[in-house]
Design an enzyme around this catalytic site. Structure first.
Site, PDB file in Angstrom:
ATOM      1  N   GLY A  19      67.211  46.556  46.621  1.00  0.00           N
ATOM      2  CA  GLY A  19      65.954  47.121  46.105  1.00  0.00           C
ATOM      3  C   GLY A  19      66.247  47.582  44.682  1.00  0.00           C
ATOM      4  O   GLY A  19      67.102  47.201  43.880  1.00  0.00           O
ATOM      5  N   CYS A  20      65.679  48.768  44.344  1.00  0.00           N
ATOM      6  CA  CYS A  20      65.554  49.083  43.187  1.00  0.00           C
ATOM      7  C   CYS A  20      66.470  50.234  42.865  1.00  0.00           C
ATOM      8  O   CYS A  20      66.462  50.974  41.721  1.00  0.00           O
ATOM      9  CB  CYS A  20      64.076  49.785  42.654  1.00  0.00           C
ATOM     10  SG  CYS A  20      63.523  50.938  43.739  1.00  0.00           S
TER      11      CYS A  20
END
Ligand SMILES: Cc1cc2nc3c(=O)[nH]c(=O)nc-3n(C[C@H](O)[C@H](O)[C@H](O)COP(=O)(O)OP(=O)(O)OC[C@H]3O[C@@H](n4cnc5c(N)ncnc54)[C@H](O)[C@@H]3O)c2cc1C
Lengths: 111, 408
Positions: free
Chosen positions: A109-110
């Site tokens: 993810g981020c």
């Protein structure tokens, strides 16, 4: 953990992601898809190949947004239709499930 | 070789790099820093504005004041980068370079979320810009019970802990005003948990539970309906709200995509460990503008700046850049006005319990809500303006330190 394909054993992490990207073959992908209860169609393969190509080029899995944009462009869909199309192919989320079948490491993810 | 370094974007990362390079390089090296305006915003403070803990006008200062006088600071819009010609164009000028540092950050684009602009400022808000944070402050002052929803539209986004802090602070704020019993708070995220790293996620979920904050995960925003007051996911799930706070879609700056250098959403493909642009020589990338898989956070930009300066110095001396950066990120997680938690992690090692920065003595505790961490958070603002931006060292390496962390 590992999975068994044609008599060979392939190491995976605890979530079932292939540990060695280089060991990926279409047969391995089929097995990974089976575990996820996905019937691989041509559209599935297209996406898996896109992911592998992207990973090779950028050394990171693409954000979902990049996938949706690519599909929207290729198929002339709007953003929502492209997203729905992705979820139809990989219901548990295009990023997580499709990356697994493509033999990529689990996307972080981020963060 | 001419001796020119151009730094694009004078925010957190760009300012640190330009100042740090200026300290290291002799005068015959010309260092130019370009930004579109002279308003440096202390972005972490925007989280506090909605709750009246901090005033918006205290967060903005002149960039120029924090840039060393021997750095050539230019105010102009950067319009094009040509990596082959090694040239940058702005509206009014052209600059050639030997080394380029891209630190153009990222920005929220609410226009990209269906229905959001129609509800903007009425019942949908964001604290990711100064103006937005001020509007939300007004709204919260009038808030008299009902349902508050915090939604993250899409990945990746900036400062991944800020939305969690927002709901914790909202709980504190409504309690303080005596209206918590008639207020529902829900956190709606596209992530499979409250945070991507499992241990920290479990701790945050526990905290949210104890504060009676509902968490809805794996929700990919499709549209906002301000009239009927709900958000809808791609899968068709709906969450209703009275007041919506959203982190809109986030993209890298237009100049990156206009120059054909992006990954499809405005970020520069960057080597995870050298921080060199994957496809171009002489270009380094730091901060929110990269596509490296760690938080888009100021601490990250700061650690990365050290690595980029080291590698540019190496290249100047004819040595290959080194694979130093490990994804190191450090973030306070504010729980209330007066308490905070703290996480410290990298690409491979998730946030762990322990003490920071010194083993045993801390004074800060990891993954734990303490008063001391809150003082750390407050003190950080001073440190940011007076020490970090100047490109000075705190005596710690840019990479993760395991001492003080509880493993296993
Ligand atoms: C609400 C909120 C809370 C936060 N809290 C924290 C926190 O507690 N801790 C933490 O570590 N981080 C926090 N952050 C994140 C942190 O502020 C950013 O990650 C950090 O500022 C990134 O630095 P940067 O240099 O990459 O980008 P920025 O600081 O955003 O700078 C980019 C600069 O580039 C300029 N620019 C871009 N394109 C152009 C162009 N075409 N022409 C001219 N100029 C251009 C912009 O004007 C800007 O000044 C928070 C962010 C927000 C929004």
């Amino acid at each position: 953990m590992s999975i068994e394909v044609n008599g060979t054993s392939y190491a995976t992490d605890e979530n079932g992601y292939l540990l060695n990207l280089g060991e990926w073959t279409e047969d391995v992908a089929k097995k990974l898809a089976e575990v996820e209860e996905i019937d691989m169609t041509e559209e599935h393969w297209n996406l898996v190949n896109f992911l592998r190509g992207y990973y090779e080029e950028y050394q990171i899995a693409p954000a979902v947004k990049i996938l949706t944009k690519a599909i929207a462009n290729e198929k002339g869909m709007d953003k929502k239709d492209a997203s729905e199309f992705l979820y139809k192919l990989f219901p548990k989320g295009p990023a997580l499930q499709a990356c697994k079948v493509a033999g990529l490491p689990k996307p972080t993810g981020c963060v | 070789m001419s001796k020119k370094i151009v730094v694009l974007g004078g925010g957190t990362g760009g300012t640190i790099v330009a100042n740090n390079l200026r300290r290291h390089l002799p005068k015959d090296w010309e260092i130019t820093l370009i930004d579109r305006d002279d308003r440096h915003i202390y972005q972490p403070g925007m989280l506090f504005v909605p709750f009246g803990i901090q005033k918006a006008n205290t967060l903005v200062r002149s960039r120029k004041k924090y840039i060393l006088p021997d750095v050539n600071f230019v105010i102009d819009e950067i319009t094009h980068i040509d990596p082959d010609k090694k040239e940058v164009k702005t509206k009014k000028h052209k600059f050639s370079y030997d080394f380029l540092v891209i630190s153009t950050g990222c920005k929220v684009v609410p226009e990209e979320n269906d229905g959001l602009m129609e509800a903007w400022g009425k019942n949908a808000f964001s604290f990711y810009t100064i103006e937005g944070a001020e509007m939300l402050h007004k709204k919260l002052k009038e808030f008299d019970g009902g349902k508050l929803v915090m939604n993250i539209a899409e990945l990746p986004f900036k400062c991944p802990v800020a939305p969690i802090e927002f709901v914790f602070l909202a709980d504190w704020y409504f309690k303080n005003r005596g209206i918590r019993h008639k207020t529902e708070i829900e956190f709606v995220t596209p992530l499979p948990g409250a945070f991507t790293k499992p241990k920290a996620s479990a701790v945050f979920i526990e905290s949210a539970k104890s504060k009676n904050i509902k968490i809805t995960t794996s929700f990919e925003l499709n549209a906002v309906n301000g009239k009927e007051k709900y958000i809808e996911s791609i899968k068709g799930d709906k969450v209703s709200f009275d007041t919506l706070v959203v982190v809109p879609s986030t993209i890298g700056d237009k100049v990156i995509s206009d120059s054909g250098m992006d990954d499809g959403i405005g970020y520069v493909p960057t080597h995870h460990n050298t921080l060199k642009a994957l496809k171009h020589d002489g270009i380094y990338v730091i901060g929110d503008a990269t596509n490296v898989p760690t938080s888009k956070a100021g601490s990250v930009a700061h650690y990365e700046a050290d690595v980029v300066v080291f590698n540019i110095m190496s290249e100047i001396h004819g040595v290959k850049p080194e694979e130093i950066y490990d994804g190191h990120s450090t973030c306070f997680i504010v729980y209330s006005k007066g308490t905070s938690s703290l996480i410290d992690f990298n690409y491979k090692i998730e946030p762990l319990h322990g003490m920071f920065p010194a083993p045993k003595f801390g004074p800060f505790s990891l993954l734990k809500e303490t008063k001391m961490n809150w003082y750390g958070k407050l003190g950080f603002e001073w440190l940011y303006w007076n020490v970090l931006l100047a490109g000075r060292h705190l005596g710690a390496p840019p990479t993760l330190v395991m001492a003080g962390k509880e493993v296993g």
